[in-house]
Motif scaffolding. Structure first.
Motif, PDB file in Angstrom:
ATOM      1  N   LEU A  69       3.706 -31.093  33.369  1.00  0.00           N
ATOM      2  CA  LEU A  69       2.582 -31.994  33.155  1.00  0.00           C
ATOM      3  C   LEU A  69       2.992 -33.028  32.104  1.00  0.00           C
ATOM      4  O   LEU A  69       2.524 -33.001  30.962  1.00  0.00           O
ATOM      5  N   GLY A  70       3.873 -33.933  32.514  1.00  0.00           N
ATOM      6  CA  GLY A  70       4.418 -34.918  31.590  1.00  0.00           C
ATOM      7  C   GLY A  70       3.671 -36.231  31.569  1.00  0.00           C
ATOM      8  O   GLY A  70       3.980 -37.113  30.769  1.00  0.00           O
ATOM      9  N   ASN A  71       2.680 -36.383  32.439  1.00  0.00           N
ATOM     10  CA  ASN A  71       1.817 -37.555  32.442  1.00  0.00           C
ATOM     11  C   ASN A  71       0.453 -37.079  31.963  1.00  0.00           C
ATOM     12  O   ASN A  71      -0.420 -36.727  32.742  1.00  0.00           O
ATOM     13  N   THR A  72       0.286 -37.049  30.650  1.00  0.00           N
ATOM     14  CA  THR A  72      -0.807 -36.320  30.023  1.00  0.00           C
ATOM     15  C   THR A  72      -2.142 -37.030  30.173  1.00  0.00           C
ATOM     16  O   THR A  72      -2.273 -38.214  29.848  1.00  0.00           O
ATOM     17  N   ASP A  73      -3.147 -36.292  30.645  1.00  0.00           N
ATOM     18  CA  ASP A  73      -4.511 -36.811  30.687  1.00  0.00           C
ATOM     19  C   ASP A  73      -5.084 -36.766  29.279  1.00  0.00           C
ATOM     20  O   ASP A  73      -5.167 -35.689  28.670  1.00  0.00           O
ATOM     21  N   GLU A 108      12.796 -50.812  31.795  1.00  0.00           N
ATOM     22  CA  GLU A 108      12.400 -50.729  33.201  1.00  0.00           C
ATOM     23  C   GLU A 108      11.219 -49.794  33.410  1.00  0.00           C
ATOM     24  O   GLU A 108      10.556 -49.844  34.447  1.00  0.00           O
ATOM     25  N   TYR A 109      10.984 -48.919  32.437  1.00  0.00           N
ATOM     26  CA  TYR A 109       9.961 -47.900  32.621  1.00  0.00           C
ATOM     27  C   TYR A 109       8.565 -48.505  32.583  1.00  0.00           C
ATOM     28  O   TYR A 109       8.220 -49.257  31.677  1.00  0.00           O
ATOM     29  N   GLN A 110       7.759 -48.172  33.580  1.00  0.00           N
ATOM     30  CA  GLN A 110       6.389 -48.647  33.652  1.00  0.00           C
ATOM     31  C   GLN A 110       5.434 -47.480  33.380  1.00  0.00           C
ATOM     32  O   GLN A 110       5.624 -46.389  33.884  1.00  0.00           O
ATOM     33  N   TRP A 111       4.423 -47.723  32.581  1.00  0.00           N
ATOM     34  CA  TRP A 111       3.490 -46.658  32.240  1.00  0.00           C
ATOM     35  C   TRP A 111       2.063 -47.090  32.539  1.00  0.00           C
ATOM     36  O   TRP A 111       1.812 -48.251  32.847  1.00  0.00           O
ATOM     37  N   LYS A 112       1.154 -46.118  32.448  1.00  0.00           N
ATOM     38  CA  LYS A 112      -0.246 -46.378  32.774  1.00  0.00           C
ATOM     39  C   LYS A 112      -1.104 -46.407  31.503  1.00  0.00           C
ATOM     40  O   LYS A 112      -1.006 -45.506  30.677  1.00  0.00           O
ATOM     41  N   ALA A 297      -4.227 -36.978  63.086  1.00  0.00           N
ATOM     42  CA  ALA A 297      -5.487 -37.721  63.079  1.00  0.00           C
ATOM     43  C   ALA A 297      -5.284 -39.180  62.675  1.00  0.00           C
ATOM     44  O   ALA A 297      -6.265 -39.926  62.542  1.00  0.00           O
ATOM     45  N   GLY A 298      -4.022 -39.553  62.469  1.00  0.00           N
ATOM     46  CA  GLY A 298      -3.708 -40.954  62.202  1.00  0.00           C
ATOM     47  C   GLY A 298      -3.479 -41.314  60.757  1.00  0.00           C
ATOM     48  O   GLY A 298      -3.308 -42.498  60.424  1.00  0.00           O
ATOM     49  N   ASN A 299      -3.455 -40.326  59.870  1.00  0.00           N
ATOM     50  CA  ASN A 299      -3.240 -40.596  58.446  1.00  0.00           C
ATOM     51  C   ASN A 299      -1.739 -40.582  58.153  1.00  0.00           C
ATOM     52  O   ASN A 299      -1.190 -39.612  57.636  1.00  0.00           O
ATOM     53  N   THR A 300      -1.084 -41.662  58.493  1.00  0.00           N
ATOM     54  CA  THR A 300       0.385 -41.697  58.486  1.00  0.00           C
ATOM     55  C   THR A 300       0.972 -42.705  57.510  1.00  0.00           C
ATOM     56  O   THR A 300       2.184 -42.890  57.469  1.00  0.00           O
ATOM     57  N   ARG A 301       0.150 -43.328  56.702  1.00  0.00           N
ATOM     58  CA  ARG A 301       0.667 -44.403  55.848  1.00  0.00           C
ATOM     59  C   ARG A 301       1.330 -43.900  54.578  1.00  0.00           C
ATOM     60  O   ARG A 301       2.266 -44.512  54.082  1.00  0.00           O
ATOM     61  N   ASN A 302       0.830 -42.790  54.038  1.00  0.00           N
ATOM     62  CA  ASN A 302       1.280 -42.368  52.712  1.00  0.00           C
ATOM     63  C   ASN A 302       1.881 -40.964  52.710  1.00  0.00           C
ATOM     64  O   ASN A 302       1.473 -40.105  53.496  1.00  0.00           O
ATOM     65  N   VAL A 303       2.823 -40.757  51.795  1.00  0.00           N
ATOM     66  CA  VAL A 303       3.308 -39.410  51.504  1.00  0.00           C
ATOM     67  C   VAL A 303       2.262 -38.762  50.597  1.00  0.00           C
ATOM     68  O   VAL A 303       1.944 -39.312  49.532  1.00  0.00           O
ATOM     69  N   PRO A 304       1.688 -37.628  50.981  1.00  0.00           N
ATOM     70  CA  PRO A 304       0.581 -37.044  50.202  1.00  0.00           C
ATOM     71  C   PRO A 304       1.039 -36.335  48.928  1.00  0.00           C
ATOM     72  O   PRO A 304       0.844 -35.140  48.743  1.00  0.00           O
ATOM     73  N   LEU A 305       1.673 -37.087  48.053  1.00  0.00           N
ATOM     74  CA  LEU A 305       2.106 -36.590  46.752  1.00  0.00           C
ATOM     75  C   LEU A 305       1.666 -37.595  45.692  1.00  0.00           C
ATOM     76  O   LEU A 305       1.896 -38.799  45.846  1.00  0.00           O
ATOM     77  N   GLY A 306       1.040 -37.102  44.631  1.00  0.00           N
ATOM     78  CA  GLY A 306       0.640 -37.972  43.534  1.00  0.00           C
ATOM     79  C   GLY A 306       1.752 -38.083  42.521  1.00  0.00           C
ATOM     80  O   GLY A 306       1.854 -37.262  41.611  1.00  0.00           O
ATOM     81  N   SER A 307       2.603 -39.070  42.676  1.00  0.00           N
ATOM     82  CA  SER A 307       3.820 -39.177  41.864  1.00  0.00           C
ATOM     83  C   SER A 307       3.608 -40.114  40.692  1.00  0.00           C
ATOM     84  O   SER A 307       3.695 -41.345  40.826  1.00  0.00           O
ATOM     85  N   ASN A 308       3.341 -39.550  39.522  1.00  0.00           N
ATOM     86  CA  ASN A 308       3.141 -40.327  38.307  1.00  0.00           C
ATOM     87  C   ASN A 308       4.482 -40.495  37.597  1.00  0.00           C
ATOM     88  O   ASN A 308       5.172 -39.508  37.313  1.00  0.00           O
ATOM     89  N   PRO A 309       4.879 -41.732  37.289  1.00  0.00           N
ATOM     90  CA  PRO A 309       6.207 -41.947  36.700  1.00  0.00           C
ATOM     91  C   PRO A 309       6.313 -41.446  35.263  1.00  0.00           C
ATOM     92  O   PRO A 309       5.429 -41.693  34.436  1.00  0.00           O
ATOM     93  N   ILE A 310       7.386 -40.741  34.991  1.00  0.00           N
ATOM     94  CA  ILE A 310       7.758 -40.360  33.632  1.00  0.00           C
ATOM     95  C   ILE A 310       9.176 -40.873  33.402  1.00  0.00           C
ATOM     96  O   ILE A 310       9.832 -41.330  34.343  1.00  0.00           O
ATOM     97  N   PRO A 311       9.676 -40.874  32.174  1.00  0.00           N
ATOM     98  CA  PRO A 311      10.970 -41.498  31.903  1.00  0.00           C
ATOM     99  C   PRO A 311      12.129 -40.958  32.737  1.00  0.00           C
ATOM    100  O   PRO A 311      12.096 -39.836  33.233  1.00  0.00           O
TER     101      PRO A 311
END
Length: 540
Positions: A69-73, A108-112, A297-311
């Motif tokens: 859990l490196g992208n801390t809420d 280069e690192y982008q954060w939220k 069912a046609g949901n083919t646009r995205n990879v169903p992973l929530g990938s939050n960038p860390i360093p």
């Protein structure tokens, strides 16, 4: 008789050896659970001049903070202070060194949002979090005992309401004046005879609005209806795994369901640091039929992973949507289970996650564009090197919750009722993951989960919520399984909050020892003064 005389010295030696192996350690404070909360707790005790031992049932400290859990809420960063902020400041200092950017330039690192500031960083790689937590322990000279689990069969010795000592499965005992439970499961709390609850209260119990069964979340559908039957189009064949034919329970009713657990995966697309996904032993395609039907069912646009960038071009990968890494409905038995049952549940989660990733990257029924993108990902080779590059900590989003001297509810979080004795602040919105999925007659998915609900800024967490009722236990504090309703816990359950409650518990423990009092009788004025002196933030 002669044979018995010959054997007697040998038997005596075995008995003496057994007694000696059951070593007892005595300290002022005993902290059970080497989570990040446990680390901060032990460090604060040591800084205040008391002896302390930190017991970690596993082999790694840090819990979820070092477990992926490196992208801390965080909610509002300004609400985080004290020893907890020191940790996040040390993370910031680490990443100022260009030598620590091996797979990415710092620029280069982008954060939220405000997770990265000039003062503190709340994004990091798992191994860096573990390193910095260990450094804090070493600097404070805190002894850490690894691989010792509480004996769940009479492992807590009490005299009246006072814990005298606790015994591990190995027979080793730990005596202390005050005990602090910093585990995600709350085993010490439970074994000490402290009241607790599991699951969701009905909305009516505390006059809340987003507790209990949630049957009104808007459905999600693809371009085509999702066929839920084992044999497509045949209702008599039954429903595929992962779905209910209808919601179980009425809206707002209480139950014993627990919000979904998962693992926070550290993935990368950097070829030289990537370990490809492999099909796990025991792979069961039926576990992923819902995923495959979702694609159909046609949901083919995205990879169903929530990938939050860390360093260093890595991710803290969480769930994305309802059909993802959350293993919905499979953790309800975990909080109150014994170690054997918990291992079964944990192993099932590991198998599910590894199979989910392999399916995305390899299964022929996964759309080619999704497969291609998923196949570029892999486990980070330089993370969790002692565990096959897989996180060591299951994300126990919610286990037991103590029924303490007061229960934090939506009312305190929304500031409809004022907390008079805050020892830390929370600020993240109320966030609970699904407990069940069902499909309607139109082939649309529904989830038993409330909408993410903001709290309108920082709120105080009461000292009463981290202390048991005096008649149940007079020398125990609880930092993670605190006294809160299910919906309120959805906000409180953030790692920085656990850590700040650790500092509060440690400070109260020392004051209780100095005053020769129970933890319930620690004067709030003294407690708040010490917390403020040590950098904790108490006023929203």
């Amino acid at each position: 008789m002669k044979r018995l005389l010959i054997l007697f010295p040998i038997l005596l030696q075995l008995v003496v050896a057994s007694i000696c192996s059951a070593e007892q350690t005595s300290t002022d404070v005993c902290v059970y659970g080497g989570t990040a909360s446990g680390v901060v707790t032990a460090v604060q005790v040591a800084r205040m001049g008391k002896s302390v031992v930190l017991i970690e049932p596993g082999q790694t400290i840090g819990g979820m903070t070092s477990g992926g859990l490196g992208n801390t809420d965080i909610g509002k960063q300004a609400s985080i202070g004290g020893v907890t902020r020191e940790f996040y400041q040390s993370i910031r200092d680490w990443y100022q060194d260009p030598a620590h950017w091996k797979f990415q330039d710092k620029d280069e690192y982008q954060w939220k949002g405000d997770r990265v500031t000039e003062d503190a960083w709340f994004v990091f790689e798992p191994h860096v979090a573990e390193l910095k937590l260990n450094e804090m322990l070493e600097e404070a000279r805190v002894p850490v005992v690894y691989g010792e689990r509480l004996d769940l069969n009479d492992g807590v010795k009490k005299e009246g309401a006072n814990i005298v000592s606790i015994r591990m499965e190995s027979g080793r005992e730990f005596a202390a004046k005050v005990f602090i439970d910093c585990s995600y499961e709350g085993d010490l709390m439970a074994e000490a005879g402290v009241s607790y609850t599991i699951g969701r209260e009905p909305n009516s119990q505390y006059g809340e609005s987003i507790n209990g069964v949630q049957a009104t979340e808007p459905p999600r559908r693809g371009p085509k209806p999702l066929d839920p039957y084992v044999i497509p189009g045949d209702p008599s064949s039954g429903i595929i795994k992962g779905l209910q034919p209808d919601v179980v329970g009425k809206n707002g009713d209480g139950d014993k369901r627990v919000q979904a657990y998962n693992y926070r995966l550290c993935l990368t697309s950097v070829p030289e640091n990537r370990v490809p996904f492999e099909k796990p032993e025991g792979y069961d395609e039926s576990e992923y039929e819902l995923l495959l039907r979702w694609f159909q069912a046609g949901n083919t646009r995205n990879v169903p992973l929530g990938s939050n960038p860390i360093p260093n071009n890595k991710t803290d990968t969480n769930k994305a949507g309802w059909i993802s890494t959350d293993y919905i409905g499979m953790c309800d038995d975990y909080p109150d289970a014994d170690y054997e049952k918990r291992k079964e549940i944990t192993d099932a989660h590991i198998r599910y996650h590894k199979g989910f990733l392999w399916t995305l990257a390899n299964h022929p029924r996964v759309p080619e564009n999704v497969r291609r993108r998923a196949a570029k990902l892999g486990f980070a080779k330089d993370e969790f090197v002692d565990n096959g590059h897989f996180p060591h900590q299951l994300y126990v989003r919610e286990g037991r919750r103590m029924l303490g001297r007061m229960v934090m509810t939506e009312h305190e979080l929304r500031k409809k009722r004022k907390v008079e004795d805050p020892v830390a602040l929370g600020s993240y919105g109320m966030d609970s993951h699904p407990t069940q999925l069902w499909v309607d007659a139109d082939g649309a998915l529904h989830a038993d989960t409330p909408k993410w609900t903001g709290v309108g800024g920082p709120y105080g967490i009461s000292y009463l919520a981290i202390t048991p009722k005096a008649e149940e236990c007079s020398n125990l504090l609880v930092t993670t399984c605190i006294s809160a309703s299910h919906s309120a816990y959805g906000s409180i359950r953030m790692e920085p909050v656990y850590m700040m409650l650790g500092q509060a518990s440690a400070t109260a423990a020392v004051l209780a020892i100095n005053g020769d009092s129970s933890v319930q009788d620690v004067p709030y004025e003294k407690l708040s003064q010490q917390l403020l002196k040590d950098g904790q933030i108490l006023v929203p």
